[in-house]
Design a protein around this motif. Sequence first.
Motif, short mmCIF file in Angstrom:
data_model
loop_
_atom_site.label_atom_id
_atom_site.label_comp_id
_atom_site.label_asym_id
_atom_site.label_seq_id
_atom_site.Cartn_x
_atom_site.Cartn_y
_atom_site.Cartn_z
N PRO A 32 0.81 -1.23 0.00
CA PRO A 32 0.00 0.00 0.00
C PRO A 32 0.84 1.28 0.00
O PRO A 32 0.31 2.36 -0.20
N THR A 33 2.14 1.16 0.24
CA THR A 33 3.00 2.35 0.31
C THR A 33 3.64 2.60 -1.06
O THR A 33 3.43 1.83 -1.99
N ASP A 34 4.44 3.66 -1.12
CA ASP A 34 5.18 3.92 -2.37
C ASP A 34 6.66 3.61 -2.20
O ASP A 34 7.49 4.01 -3.02
N HIS A 55 2.33 -4.58 -7.08
CA HIS A 55 1.51 -3.73 -7.95
C HIS A 55 0.02 -4.06 -7.78
O HIS A 55 -0.81 -3.17 -7.58
N GLN A 56 -0.28 -5.35 -7.84
CA GLN A 56 -1.69 -5.77 -7.80
C GLN A 56 -2.37 -5.43 -6.47
O GLN A 56 -3.57 -5.22 -6.43
N LEU A 57 -1.59 -5.40 -5.39
CA LEU A 57 -2.20 -5.11 -4.09
C LEU A 57 -2.15 -3.63 -3.75
O LEU A 57 -2.58 -3.23 -2.68
N SER A 58 -1.59 -2.83 -4.65
CA SER A 58 -1.44 -1.41 -4.33
C SER A 58 -2.59 -0.59 -4.91
O SER A 58 -3.36 -1.10 -5.73
N HIS A 59 -2.63 0.67 -4.51
CA HIS A 59 -3.66 1.56 -5.07
C HIS A 59 -3.37 1.88 -6.54
O HIS A 59 -4.16 2.48 -7.22
N ARG A 60 -2.20 1.43 -7.01
CA ARG A 60 -1.82 1.67 -8.40
C ARG A 60 -2.30 0.56 -9.34
O ARG A 60 -1.93 0.54 -10.50
N GLU A 106 1.63 7.07 -12.39
CA GLU A 106 0.54 6.53 -11.53
C GLU A 106 0.58 5.00 -11.46
O GLU A 106 -0.30 4.37 -10.88
N GLY A 107 1.57 4.39 -12.08
CA GLY A 107 1.66 2.92 -12.04
C GLY A 107 2.96 2.46 -11.39
O GLY A 107 3.54 3.16 -10.55
N THR A 108 3.40 1.27 -11.82
CA THR A 108 4.59 0.66 -11.22
C THR A 108 5.57 0.28 -12.33
O THR A 108 5.15 -0.22 -13.37
N ILE A 149 8.72 2.27 -7.90
CA ILE A 149 9.78 1.46 -8.50
C ILE A 149 10.06 0.22 -7.66
O ILE A 149 10.28 0.29 -6.46
N VAL A 150 10.03 -0.92 -8.36
CA VAL A 150 10.48 -2.17 -7.75
C VAL A 150 11.61 -2.66 -8.64
O VAL A 150 11.47 -2.68 -9.86
N ALA A 151 12.74 -2.97 -8.03
CA ALA A 151 13.88 -3.43 -8.83
C ALA A 151 14.26 -4.84 -8.39
O ALA A 151 13.86 -5.29 -7.32
N ALA A 152 14.97 -5.54 -9.26
CA ALA A 152 15.43 -6.88 -8.90
C ALA A 152 16.84 -7.10 -9.40
O ALA A 152 17.26 -6.49 -10.39
N THR A 153 17.55 -7.93 -8.70
CA THR A 153 18.91 -8.26 -9.14
C THR A 153 19.30 -9.65 -8.66
O THR A 153 18.86 -10.07 -7.61
N ASN A 154 20.11 -10.32 -9.48
CA ASN A 154 20.66 -11.59 -8.98
C ASN A 154 22.17 -11.47 -8.83
O ASN A 154 22.86 -12.46 -8.65
N VAL A 155 22.67 -10.22 -8.92
CA VAL A 155 24.11 -10.04 -8.70
C VAL A 155 24.34 -9.42 -7.33
O VAL A 155 23.44 -8.80 -6.76
#
Length: 423
Positions: A32-34, A55-60, A106-108, A149-155
């Motif tokens: 629910p947060t940003d 994303h799906q659980l957010s207000h966005r 307004e999205g992710t 922003i959601v980021a991902a890394t495998n390094v």
Amino acid sequence: MESIQAIKQRFGIIGNDQKLNRAIEKAIQVSPTDISVLVTGESGVGKESIPKIIHQLSHRKHGKYIAVNCGAIPEGTIDSELFGHEKGAFTGATATRSGYFEVADEGTIFLDEVGELPLTTQVRLLRVLENGEFIKVGSSKVQKTNVRIVAATNVNMFEAIKKEKFREDLYYRLSTVDINLPPLRDRKEDIHLLFRKFASDFALKYKMPTVKLTDDAVVLLLKYRWNGNIRQLRNVAEQVSVLEQNRTINGVTLQNYLPNNNNNLPAVVNNSKSESDFSSEREILYKVLFDMKSDLNDLKKLTMELMKKGSDTDVQKENEHLIQKIYGEEKDEEFEAAVEDLEVLSIPEHTHTDRSEETISSFEDKYDFAEEIEEEETLSLHDKELELIKKSLERHSGKRKLAAAELGISERTLYRKIKQFDL
Ligand SMILES: Nc1ncnc2c1ncn2[C@@H]1O[C@H](COP(=O)(O)OP(=O)(O)OP(=O)(O)O)[C@@H](O)[C@H]1O
Ligand SMILES: [Mg+2]
């Protein structure tokens, strides 16, 4: 708030491991947060589900969800992809174009493989994270965006920071909350469960009875290292489901599907290698394409020489190097070094630049490197290579010369691989 169980069902996540549950719980809590979230974990552990949950659980959730694979965008175009460009900003920029940060307002945005971002792009990203501001390439006008922003890394990001490949300030901005997904080898309880789920899915898909593992096969499954994690397990389940006539699989049979058979006990391995083994199937395709392109250019050059000079002995002499390269046994140092121990093939630096230039000049207003939600289904690099070699040898009744030519490798390399894979 939806329960962890309900989320798992909704997003097709299998497993009851505590660390997995904790990761999902964290995703639910931050949704629910940003707050910016960094998802970490080895290749194939299931990182891509986390930003979707958030994303799906957010207000966005009615806004856009854009997944960008930062590692797949050439350095020359990434700023334009992310932040847009003005008409005339560079050759081929025939119209003003919006970037993902503008489109996803307004999205992710999910920045996958964020560790691959060039340093200059990192500066722009930091600005977006700090005050929501960005500037299109070739413009001086500051624009605003409201993107989560959601980021991902495998390094290992600390390594990247140490090597000055990633800005420390950006790392802390991105990882306000860190969600780590455990490797499969640490989720012993889930391994057989996942295998059974995949086996039953593939039985349905291929309309065959479900394969079942004997006790010794289960033991093998549990003690295997699973460097490619769930992606690798799924590929193994698929191969076994498709290829085995006898639907009861014992340890001896299963062993054939697990790479590095002699070394499947937990062992200290080079982390960077194990990560890349399964993260970069794309790279082998790039390598094959670039090699094909390079061969084609060489062939063009030879043909041109022949047309100009007419005498093939002269041409042969002058172009011995090229002829060796295309048809001969010349050792491809880069290729061979790269495939040692089933390593990943990397894109040579210069080809990457070439590609960026090409992409800039043929730039179109398309979102080539992002997608809204995608499913991935890949065999591990190792398995693909093995399969390609087997098929080629079958097609040419075991004639190595023909198979090597078809595979675009030297006969010697093929011979090494035959020995390596025990074919
Ligand atoms: N818990 C799970 N249950 C069922 N399937 C899963 C689970 N975790 C991952 N998978 C499947 O495994 C595959 C790999 O997952 P995913 O693409 O999310 O990996 P990743 O962590 O992003 O890896 P990479 O770093 O290589 O991109 C996907 O097909 C995904 O659907
Ligand atoms: Mg991924």
